[in-house]
Design a protein around this motif. Structure first.
Motif, PDB file in Angstrom:
ATOM      1  N   UNK A  15     -10.305   0.961  -0.294  1.00  0.00           N
ATOM      2  CA  UNK A  15     -10.458  -0.140   0.645  1.00  0.00           C
ATOM      3  C   UNK A  15      -9.299  -1.127   0.476  1.00  0.00           C
ATOM      4  N   UNK A  16      -8.903  -1.401  -0.757  1.00  0.00           N
ATOM      5  CA  UNK A  16      -7.799  -2.334  -1.008  1.00  0.00           C
ATOM      6  C   UNK A  16      -6.509  -1.859  -0.356  1.00  0.00           C
ATOM      7  N   UNK A  17      -6.242  -0.552  -0.395  1.00  0.00           N
ATOM      8  CA  UNK A  17      -5.036  -0.019   0.225  1.00  0.00           C
ATOM      9  C   UNK A  17      -5.076  -0.181   1.737  1.00  0.00           C
ATOM     10  N   UNK A  18      -6.223   0.088   2.341  1.00  0.00           N
ATOM     11  CA  UNK A  18      -6.344  -0.069   3.795  1.00  0.00           C
ATOM     12  C   UNK A  18      -6.214  -1.536   4.174  1.00  0.00           C
ATOM     13  N   UNK A  19      -6.867  -2.407   3.427  1.00  0.00           N
ATOM     14  CA  UNK A  19      -6.773  -3.836   3.732  1.00  0.00           C
ATOM     15  C   UNK A  19      -5.343  -4.347   3.572  1.00  0.00           C
ATOM     16  N   UNK A  20      -4.611  -3.799   2.617  1.00  0.00           N
ATOM     17  CA  UNK A  20      -3.193  -4.153   2.488  1.00  0.00           C
ATOM     18  C   UNK A  20      -2.440  -3.805   3.773  1.00  0.00           C
ATOM     19  N   UNK A  21      -2.758  -2.689   4.368  1.00  0.00           N
ATOM     20  CA  UNK A  21      -2.116  -2.301   5.625  1.00  0.00           C
ATOM     21  C   UNK A  21      -2.396  -3.288   6.745  1.00  0.00           C
ATOM     22  N   UNK A  22      -3.582  -3.865   6.738  1.00  0.00           N
ATOM     23  CA  UNK A  22      -3.953  -4.832   7.771  1.00  0.00           C
ATOM     24  C   UNK A  22      -3.512  -6.260   7.429  1.00  0.00           C
ATOM     25  N   UNK A  23      -2.954  -6.474   6.248  1.00  0.00           N
ATOM     26  CA  UNK A  23      -2.720  -7.824   5.729  1.00  0.00           C
ATOM     27  C   UNK A  23      -1.424  -8.472   6.203  1.00  0.00           C
ATOM     28  N   UNK A  24      -1.058  -8.257   7.440  1.00  0.00           N
ATOM     29  CA  UNK A  24       0.131  -8.893   8.002  1.00  0.00           C
ATOM     30  C   UNK A  24      -0.104  -9.081   9.498  1.00  0.00           C
ATOM     31  N   UNK A  59       6.960  -1.856   8.733  1.00  0.00           N
ATOM     32  CA  UNK A  59       5.541  -2.006   9.033  1.00  0.00           C
ATOM     33  C   UNK A  59       4.876  -0.657   9.334  1.00  0.00           C
ATOM     34  N   UNK A  60       5.574   0.231  10.046  1.00  0.00           N
ATOM     35  CA  UNK A  60       5.033   1.574  10.292  1.00  0.00           C
ATOM     36  C   UNK A  60       4.822   2.307   8.970  1.00  0.00           C
ATOM     37  N   UNK A  61       5.761   2.172   8.032  1.00  0.00           N
ATOM     38  CA  UNK A  61       5.630   2.836   6.734  1.00  0.00           C
ATOM     39  C   UNK A  61       4.395   2.323   5.993  1.00  0.00           C
ATOM     40  N   UNK A  62       4.213   0.995   5.967  1.00  0.00           N
ATOM     41  CA  UNK A  62       3.041   0.428   5.288  1.00  0.00           C
ATOM     42  C   UNK A  62       1.754   0.929   5.935  1.00  0.00           C
ATOM     43  N   UNK A  63       1.702   0.933   7.262  1.00  0.00           N
ATOM     44  CA  UNK A  63       0.510   1.409   7.970  1.00  0.00           C
ATOM     45  C   UNK A  63       0.249   2.889   7.690  1.00  0.00           C
ATOM     46  N   UNK A  64       1.303   3.685   7.637  1.00  0.00           N
ATOM     47  CA  UNK A  64       1.151   5.114   7.351  1.00  0.00           C
ATOM     48  C   UNK A  64       0.668   5.322   5.921  1.00  0.00           C
ATOM     49  N   UNK A  65       1.296   4.653   4.959  1.00  0.00           N
ATOM     50  CA  UNK A  65       0.920   4.817   3.559  1.00  0.00           C
ATOM     51  C   UNK A  65      -0.481   4.282   3.276  1.00  0.00           C
ATOM     52  N   UNK A  66      -0.949   3.354   4.104  1.00  0.00           N
ATOM     53  CA  UNK A  66      -2.302   2.808   3.960  1.00  0.00           C
ATOM     54  C   UNK A  66      -3.352   3.687   4.627  1.00  0.00           C
ATOM     55  N   UNK A  67      -2.917   4.748   5.296  1.00  0.00           N
ATOM     56  CA  UNK A  67      -3.843   5.666   5.946  1.00  0.00           C
ATOM     57  C   UNK A  67      -4.298   5.226   7.322  1.00  0.00           C
ATOM     58  N   UNK A  68      -3.664   4.201   7.885  1.00  0.00           N
ATOM     59  CA  UNK A  68      -4.107   3.649   9.157  1.00  0.00           C
ATOM     60  C   UNK A  68      -3.548   4.399  10.353  1.00  0.00           C
ATOM     61  N   UNK A  69      -2.370   4.950  10.214  1.00  0.00           N
ATOM     62  CA  UNK A  69      -1.785   5.668  11.344  1.00  0.00           C
ATOM     63  C   UNK A  69      -1.149   6.971  10.909  1.00  0.00           C
ATOM     64  N   UNK A  70      -0.885   7.794  11.892  1.00  0.00           N
ATOM     65  CA  UNK A  70      -0.203   9.074  11.703  1.00  0.00           C
ATOM     66  C   UNK A  70       1.033   9.060  12.589  1.00  0.00           C
ATOM     67  N   UNK A  71       2.172   9.422  12.006  1.00  0.00           N
ATOM     68  CA  UNK A  71       3.421   9.475  12.775  1.00  0.00           C
ATOM     69  C   UNK A  71       3.844  10.921  12.947  1.00  0.00           C
TER      70      UNK A  71
END
Length: 115
Positions: A15-24, A59-71
């Motif tokens: 959850x912390x990793x996903x929230x990090x992705x949303x934290x901007x 930002x795309x890299x952070x979102x991808x590494x957080x599991x939020x998106x797929x490129x």
């Protein structure tokens, strides 16, 4: 079977990793834009928000590494899509809650995109 290192398995994401992705604020608006557009060219996402290509790439890299998106890449174009169903399975209600609150202004600001 090789593991997809570019797109982590959501069962390995906390959850912390996903929230990090949303934290901007910029990433929140990128997520909202991708939700509205569905799978789309990355340039459509960052152009709509007035981000530079290099800033958007971070930002795309952070979102991808957080599991939020797929490129993915098709020819010379980069595409992005939210992993909405996977996120819902792993963290029920999280994405819906985030999307419902993207436009809530940061404390002390009048513009929700202003940190």
């Amino acid at each position: 079977m090789t593991r997809d290192v570019l797109h982590p398995d959501l069962d390995q994401i906390s959850m912390a990793q996903v929230l990090h992705g949303f934290a901007d604020p910029a990433r929140l608006h990128m997520v909202k834009t991708m939700y509205e557009l569905g799978e789309c060219q990355c340039s459509l996402v960052y152009a709509a928000l007035g981000l530079s290509k290099s800033n958007a790439s971070h930002h795309f890299r952070v979102l991808r590494e957080s599991g939020i998106l797929r490129r993915s890449q098709r020819g010379s174009q980069q595409y992005a899509a939210l992993r909405a169903e996977e996120l819902e399975d792993r963290f029920p209600g999280l994405l819906a809650s985030v999307l419902a609150n993207v436009d809530v202004a940061e404390p002390g600001t009048s513009d929700p995109r202003t940190p």
